[in-house]
Design an enzyme around this catalytic site. Structure first.
Site, PDB file in Angstrom:
ATOM      1  N   ASP A  24       2.255   8.720 -14.581  1.00  0.00           N
ATOM      2  CA  ASP A  24       2.003   9.263 -13.243  1.00  0.00           C
ATOM      3  C   ASP A  24       0.507   9.512 -13.153  1.00  0.00           C
ATOM      4  O   ASP A  24      -0.019  10.416 -13.823  1.00  0.00           O
ATOM      5  CB  ASP A  24       2.785  10.559 -13.051  1.00  0.00           C
ATOM      6  CG  ASP A  24       2.592  11.189 -11.677  1.00  0.00           C
ATOM      7  OD1 ASP A  24       1.695  10.737 -10.930  1.00  0.00           O
ATOM      8  OD2 ASP A  24       3.317  12.143 -11.355  1.00  0.00           O
ATOM      9  N   VAL A  25      -0.211   8.727 -12.345  1.00  0.00           N
ATOM     10  CA  VAL A  25      -1.675   8.863 -12.291  1.00  0.00           C
ATOM     11  C   VAL A  25      -2.100  10.177 -11.654  1.00  0.00           C
ATOM     12  O   VAL A  25      -3.287  10.510 -11.656  1.00  0.00           O
ATOM     13  CB  VAL A  25      -2.332   7.676 -11.547  1.00  0.00           C
ATOM     14  CG1 VAL A  25      -2.056   6.365 -12.269  1.00  0.00           C
ATOM     15  CG2 VAL A  25      -1.881   7.616 -10.089  1.00  0.00           C
ATOM     16  N   SER A  41      -9.016  -0.731   0.617  1.00  0.00           N
ATOM     17  CA  SER A  41      -8.263  -1.258   1.751  1.00  0.00           C
ATOM     18  C   SER A  41      -9.214  -1.456   2.918  1.00  0.00           C
ATOM     19  O   SER A  41     -10.236  -0.761   3.024  1.00  0.00           O
ATOM     20  CB  SER A  41      -7.156  -0.272   2.143  1.00  0.00           C
ATOM     21  OG  SER A  41      -6.610  -0.586   3.418  1.00  0.00           O
ATOM     22  N   TYR A  43      -5.044   8.378   4.139  1.00  0.00           N
ATOM     23  CA  TYR A  43      -5.072   7.145   3.348  1.00  0.00           C
ATOM     24  C   TYR A  43      -6.446   6.484   3.467  1.00  0.00           C
ATOM     25  O   TYR A  43      -7.049   6.077   2.461  1.00  0.00           O
ATOM     26  CB  TYR A  43      -3.980   6.206   3.860  1.00  0.00           C
ATOM     27  CG  TYR A  43      -3.960   4.837   3.219  1.00  0.00           C
ATOM     28  CD1 TYR A  43      -3.429   4.654   1.943  1.00  0.00           C
ATOM     29  CD2 TYR A  43      -4.447   3.717   3.886  1.00  0.00           C
ATOM     30  CE1 TYR A  43      -3.398   3.391   1.359  1.00  0.00           C
ATOM     31  CE2 TYR A  43      -4.418   2.458   3.309  1.00  0.00           C
ATOM     32  CZ  TYR A  43      -3.890   2.298   2.043  1.00  0.00           C
ATOM     33  OH  TYR A  43      -3.865   1.047   1.465  1.00  0.00           O
ATOM     34  N   LYS A  85      -9.228   5.727   0.465  1.00  0.00           N
ATOM     35  CA  LYS A  85      -9.682   4.369   0.175  1.00  0.00           C
ATOM     36  C   LYS A  85     -11.186   4.209   0.413  1.00  0.00           C
ATOM     37  O   LYS A  85     -11.853   3.417  -0.263  1.00  0.00           O
ATOM     38  CB  LYS A  85      -8.894   3.364   1.016  1.00  0.00           C
ATOM     39  CG  LYS A  85      -7.422   3.277   0.643  1.00  0.00           C
ATOM     40  CD  LYS A  85      -7.222   2.887  -0.811  1.00  0.00           C
ATOM     41  CE  LYS A  85      -5.766   2.658  -1.158  1.00  0.00           C
ATOM     42  NZ  LYS A  85      -5.582   2.236  -2.574  1.00  0.00           N
TER      43      LYS A  85
END
Length: 233
Positions: free
Chosen positions: A42-43, A119, A133, A137
């Protein structure tokens, strides 16, 4: 510069709660004559990432290439954006990469290479209901540029790929992303006439971690079929 072993050896991580079967990847790698080990990780947890990096050293004796690809995608408007939602995204999509690079750099062979996945939502476009998000990114780009400078004395290169619309389990999620219908429609405004494939991102990573990219560091490679350069019609 590091001389990579002729026999390729791979370590992949997987999240135990994820429904995708990591053993299929192990089998695919072994089918071409290479060795592959899958380790639960689990990062979002530093201890898990430390164990992952140390396993590479214990099993293979060296660590040359790192690709930090883990991430989550959650849809939330600004009105719905609680601190916990924002922090969850940062913890996985940004801090998760930091943890991986930090643990691996401490054990990495000088002359190695690291790549993260950003992304177009973080590098070029805004995406409504996905500000957390996009922020994570975008943060990756600054993180990788700075680490490229910091690790350059060890000849460790750090780069980022910026995928466009790629068909993947994440993008096929109609609740949090475009879904199958949305991806199909997207092909009409991508110059190459289709969305990308996961293997096309993998090839970009393979290039950036190869000796063919030995003088490339701190850069972002856009893999989008021309989406970001097309004039709106």
């Amino acid at each position: 510069m590091a001389t990579y072993p002729t026999l390729q050896q791979h370590l992949i991580s997987y999240l135990e709660s994820d429904p995708h079967d990591a053993s299929k990847t192990v089998e695919a790698v072994e089918a071409v004559g290479a060795r592959c080990i899958a380790v639960a990780c689990d990062v979002g947890k530093s201890e898990d990432v430390e164990k992952l990096a140390q396993t590479a050293i214990e099993e293979f004796g060296r660590l040359d290439i790192v690709a930090a690809l883990a991430g989550i995608l959650r849809k939330a408007s600004l009105h719905e954006m609680t601190d916990s939602r924002f922090e969850e995204m940062m913890n996985i999509d940004l801090l998760g990469v930091l943890r991986v690079f930090r643990s691996c750099a401490a054990r990495m062979t000088d002359g190695g290479s690291m790549v993260a996945t950003s992304s177009i939502a973080g590098g070029h476009y805004g995406w409504d209901h996905h500000s957390h998000y996009a922020a994570a990114k975008a943060g990756l780009l600054g993180l990788c540029r700075s680490l490229a400078v910091e690790l350059a004395p060890r000849e460790i290169r750090v780069n980022t790929i910026i995928p466009g619309l790629i068909e993947s389990p994440q993008s096929l999620d109609a609740e949090n992303s475009l879904g199958k219908a949305g991806l199909k429609a997207a092909g009409s405004y991508i110059p190459l006439g289709r969305v990308g494939r996961l293997e096309e991102c993998a090839r970009a990573i393979r290039f950036l971690t190869s000796d063919d990219a030995s003088f490339i560091t701190g850069q972002q490679l856009i893999v989008d079929g021309g989406q970001t350069v097309r004039w709106p019609s």
